[in-house]
Design a protein around this motif. Structure first.
Motif, PDB file in Angstrom:
ATOM      1  N   HIS A 260       0.856  -1.184   0.000  1.00 17.88           N
ATOM      2  CA  HIS A 260       0.000   0.000   0.000  1.00 17.88           C
ATOM      3  C   HIS A 260       0.895   1.239   0.000  1.00 17.88           C
ATOM      4  CE1 HIS A 260       0.960  -0.617   4.224  1.00 17.88           C
ATOM      5  NE2 HIS A 260       0.578   0.618   4.486  1.00 17.88           N
TER       6      HIS A 260
ATOM      7  N   GLY B  10      -7.506   3.512   4.584  1.00 13.34           N
ATOM      8  CA  GLY B  10      -7.387   3.161   3.183  1.00 13.34           C
ATOM      9  C   GLY B  10      -7.339   1.666   2.916  1.00 13.34           C
ATOM     10  N   LYS B  11      -6.885   1.347   1.731  1.00 13.23           N
ATOM     11  CA  LYS B  11      -6.855  -0.037   1.253  1.00 13.23           C
ATOM     12  C   LYS B  11      -5.475  -0.667   1.476  1.00 13.23           C
ATOM     13  CE  LYS B  11     -10.465   0.437  -2.292  1.00 13.23           C
ATOM     14  NZ  LYS B  11     -10.984   1.764  -1.872  1.00 13.23           N
TER      15      LYS B  11
ATOM     16  N   GLY C 147     -11.719   0.626   4.907  1.00  9.24           N
ATOM     17  CA  GLY C 147     -10.782   1.586   4.350  1.00  9.24           C
ATOM     18  C   GLY C 147     -11.092   3.041   4.627  1.00  9.24           C
TER      19      GLY C 147
ATOM     20  N   TYR D 293      -8.285  -4.454   3.637  1.00  7.66           N
ATOM     21  CA  TYR D 293      -8.317  -3.071   4.112  1.00  7.66           C
ATOM     22  C   TYR D 293      -7.273  -2.850   5.203  1.00  7.66           C
ATOM     23  CZ  TYR D 293     -12.778  -2.558   1.666  1.00  7.66           C
ATOM     24  OH  TYR D 293     -13.763  -2.507   0.706  1.00  7.66           O
ATOM     25  N   HIS D 294      -6.946  -1.569   5.403  1.00  4.69           N
ATOM     26  CA  HIS D 294      -5.971  -1.133   6.402  1.00  4.69           C
ATOM     27  C   HIS D 294      -6.633  -0.918   7.770  1.00  4.69           C
ATOM     28  CE1 HIS D 294      -2.477   0.704   8.100  1.00  4.69           C
ATOM     29  NE2 HIS D 294      -1.952   1.145   6.976  1.00  4.69           N
TER      30      HIS D 294
END
Length: 279
Positions: free
Chosen positions: A79, A146-147, A142, A136-137
């Protein structure tokens, strides 16, 4: 006469198998093929396959970890956060040291306005397969951080899985998409990723065969994250190997195991002490 030749020939073959190799030939037997994995702190790993090709995961330049420049033929970025995506920390070892973009695999793309999207990757490089699984993060799909992309690298007949900054336990579909795992790199430090207890649950979901390598946790001098203790709690002591003096794990590619070993690596290889001055 024919029978005599057969008997004599068979005896010669038998004797040949019993005679030890000539001293000049000893040590020339083919060596077992091995893989080496090196950790450079946070989520930064280098995987070296049996042919010497090197894959770098999530490179960073965090001062506490020494800003290591690492040799690699391919870079993998889960990411686009600075502590995971600094390609300039990769050295190809060639005259033009910069890694070509074609050899950089980015699991999440980001526009100038900050909009993120997963990049679906499933590519063969020779006998190696590199693919992604979208995650997802955080636990809010997300919205918070985020992703994130899980990377699965199939090399030397082994499956290496790097979870990046995974922020949640996996769904059944994600577990199925990842598939079998031999070596798992899992964040355990919490705050920005899953914590130790959640990481234990993810390990149970994926059932890695050989090794579990904790990452993205606090160490002396870099304590923004929790340490690995919560993750290690409950793991049988005979299944934990602590190697604080080295950042390397080397093992045969045909290794067998009844259960995975959790390996805590040091983030750098300890240098030998300098020789005492000559009197």
């Amino acid at each position: 006469m024919y029978r005599l030749l057969v008997v004599v020939g068979g005896a010669a073959l038998l004797l040949g198998s019993l005679v030890p190799p000539h001293p000049s030939l000893r040590g020339q037997e083919p060596k077992a093929k091995t893989m080496t994995i090196r950790w450079f702190g946070q989520s930064f790993f280098q995987v070296e396959d049996s042919a010497g090709r090197k894959f770098a995961f999530d490179p960073h330049a965090i001062p506490a970890f020494g800003r290591a420049t690492v040799r690699a033929d391919f870079a993998i970025v889960t990411h686009p956060h600075d502590d995971h995506a600094l390609i300039e920390m990769i050295d190809t070892g060639k005259k033009d040291a910069r890694l070509p973009e074609a050899d950089v695999y980015r699991g999440v793309t980001e526009t100038r306005t900050g909009k993120q999207d997963w990049k679906v990757i499933d590519e063969k490089r020779g006998t190696t397969r590199i693919r992604t699984v979208a995650t997802y993060h955080d636990t809010q799909n997300g919205l918070q951080r985020g992703k994130n992309s899980v990377f699965v690298v199939e090399v030397d007949g082994l499956v290496i899985c790097h979870l990046g900054d995974l922020g949640h336990e996996l769904t059944d579909a994600q577990v199925k998409a990842i598939g079998k795992v031999d070596v798992l790199m899992v964040p355990v430090g919490g705050i920005y990723t899953i914590n130790g207890e959640q990481a234990q649950a993810v390990v149970k979901q994926l059932k890695p065969r050989l090794y579990v390598l904790p990452m993205h946790y606090g160490v002396p001098g870099y304590d923004d994250l929790a340490g690995p203790e919560e993750f290690l709690d409950g793991v049988p002591k005979d299944r934990v190997k602590k190697l604080p003096a080295t950042n390397e794990l080397t093992f045969p590619i045909d290794a067998k195991a009844d259960a995975p070993t959790v390996v805590l690596l040091g983030w750098k290889k300890e240098e030998p002490p300098p020789a005492p001055p000559k009197k």
